[in-house]
Design an enzyme around this catalytic site. Structure first.
Site, PDB file in Angstrom:
ATOM      1  N   LYS A   1       0.093  -1.603   0.153  1.00 17.57           N
ATOM      2  CA  LYS A   1      -0.089  -0.538  -0.321  1.00 17.57           C
ATOM      3  C   LYS A   1       0.722   1.177  -0.386  1.00 17.57           C
ATOM      4  CE  LYS A   1      -0.017  -0.676   4.795  1.00 17.57           C
ATOM      5  NZ  LYS A   1      -0.689  -0.937   6.171  1.00 17.57           N
TER       6      LYS A   1
ATOM      7  N   ARG B   1     -10.520  -0.650  14.466  1.00 16.41           N
ATOM      8  CA  ARG B   1      -9.928   0.385  13.313  1.00 16.41           C
ATOM      9  C   ARG B   1     -11.363  -0.163  12.596  1.00 16.41           C
ATOM     10  NH1 ARG B   1      -4.321   0.801  11.082  1.00 16.41           N
ATOM     11  NH2 ARG B   1      -5.156  -1.457  10.729  1.00 16.41           N
TER      12      ARG B   1
ATOM     13  N   TYR C   1      16.254  30.493   5.991  1.00 11.77           N
ATOM     14  CA  TYR C   1      15.030  31.305   7.087  1.00 11.77           C
ATOM     15  C   TYR C   1      15.391  30.782   8.349  1.00 11.77           C
ATOM     16  CZ  TYR C   1      12.742  30.765   2.837  1.00 11.77           C
ATOM     17  OH  TYR C   1      11.299  31.207   1.261  1.00 11.77           O
TER      18      TYR C   1
ATOM     19  N   MET D   1      11.882  24.987   1.413  1.00 13.79           N
ATOM     20  CA  MET D   1      10.875  23.905   0.513  1.00 13.79           C
ATOM     21  C   MET D   1      11.772  22.683  -0.457  1.00 13.79           C
ATOM     22  SD  MET D   1       8.319  24.255  -1.675  1.00 13.79           S
ATOM     23  CE  MET D   1       7.507  25.854  -0.647  1.00 13.79           C
TER      24      MET D   1
END
Ligand code: PLP
Length: 355
Positions: free
Chosen positions: A46, A140, A256, A305
């Site tokens: 998955k 769940r 930053y 980023m």
């Protein structure tokens, strides 16, 4: 304004890549298979094989001998079917509506039935082979033990009866409780195979293996229990090219928030990797990269980023364009970052996965 219609080159070299060791993935699957004893060993693939990429993972797992694959979403089936027949694929979320049922029928993959409602829906639309999740204490997904007498369950043609362990990576009384509840429910259910163990569950011993195990994390180099540490190898690591080398003068700051200030002149490399790629800000002032000669180079200041700055004082030979590898041994990286090994794998961003 009209769009440019000229053909763009199909691919362009990226300054970012996910290193992938297929031999380690195969060895990890074989280790889990050996530790699963007489049970067959499947694979949870998955979330794009935990961020590694289905196209990387599937051919290796198939060649290693894996024949049982688990995805979460119906949207994940298409990619897996390129490498494995439908009869070897189970969809954990089950059929949530008519579109899912139609898709299961058209493709031939098995839904994992998680509720009485899903069982009714599956049978009412024609039935066929499916899997069944029973809830033994995680609360769940899955049908509760007291619901198993429902006629909707008796009507199912079940291949795998599954349950999932809540605390397999810890010492918890819940493990044995879930295992014994599971074992006690099996005689009531017509089924071909039973399965409860994830990666950590395999290490809990033969009593947890039943007919099929379902490792995920361990295949990709995660170590959920210390007993498994010697059995498993690192599979992936983010790698980035140096896009610029500069001198950070004494007294000036970098990045930053100006969170790092140089005490003396420093040689600094800027790497094309940032939090958009899954190299999160938790590595700010903490992460490490290694050069091909083994030099260990610390992250300076905040990760941004697209870019991360590192101190290359210890590796004066480095040049722009050289590649460096992030320290990403999963147990150690989890300890250092505060993220879980699962998160460290699955947060790889699209630029990193593509590279
Ligand atoms: C994800 C998942 C697994 C694999 O678990 P790991 O801890 O990664 O080994 C097994 N079974 C189910 C139902 C899952 O959702």
């Amino acid at each position: 304004m009209t769009a440019e219609t000229g053909e763009l080159p199909r691919s362009h070299p990226s300054p970012l890549r996910l290193s992938f060791d297929g031999g380690a993935l195969a060895a990890n699957w074989r280790a889990m298979d050996r530790l699963s004893g007489k049970a067959r060993t499947g694979a949870a693939v998955k979330a794009d094989a935990y961020g590694i990429g289905i196209d990387r993972a599937m051919p290796v797992l198939w060649d290693a001998g894996c024949r049982d694959f688990f995805v979460a979403h119906w949207s994940e089936v298409g990619a897996v079917r390129h490498y494995a027949p439908s009869s070897s694929i189970s969809v954990l979320l089950g059929p949530m509506g008519d579109a899912d049922v139609r898709f299961a029928r058209e493709t031939g993959v098995r839904p994992v039935i998680n509720s009485i409602e899903q069982a009714r829906r599956w049978t009412a639309t024609g039935g066929g082979v499916c899997d069944l999740m029973v809830d033994t204490g995680m609360n769940r997904l899955g049908v509760r033990p007291e619901e198993l007498g429902d006629p909707a369950i008796a009507a199912l043609d079940i291949d795998i009866v599954l349950s999932h362990l809540a605390c397999a990576d810890e010492e918890s009384a819940l493990n044995d409780r879930q295992r014994s509840i599971f074992a006690s429910l099996l005689p009531q259910l017509q089924h071909r195979r039973a399965s409860i163990a994830n990666s950590a569950g395999i290490a809990l011993g033969a009593g947890y293996h039943f007919d099929l195990t379902r490792p995920g994390l361990a295949l990709y180099g995660g170590v959920p229990r210390s007993e498994l540490a010697q059995e498993l190898q690192q599979v992936i690591a983010p790698e980035a090219a140096i896009v610029q080398i500069r001198t950070l003068p004494a007294g000036e700051s970098i990045g930053y928030g100006a969170s790092f200030t140089a005490a003396s002149d420093m040689r600094v490399a800027i790497l094309s990797l940032g939090y958009a790629d899954g190299y999160l800000r938790c590595w700010s002032g903490k992460g490490e990269f290694t050069a091909t000669d083994g030099a260990v180079l610390p992250v300076l200041g905040r990760v941004s980023m697209d870019l991360t700055a590192i101190d290359i004082t210890a590796a004066p030979h480095l040049r722009e364009g050289d590649w460096l590898r992030a320290g990403y041994d999963l147990p150690a990286a989890a300890e250092m970052s505060g993220l879980s090994q699962y998160e460290l794998l699955t947060l790889a961003g699209p630029r990193l996965r593509a590279g």
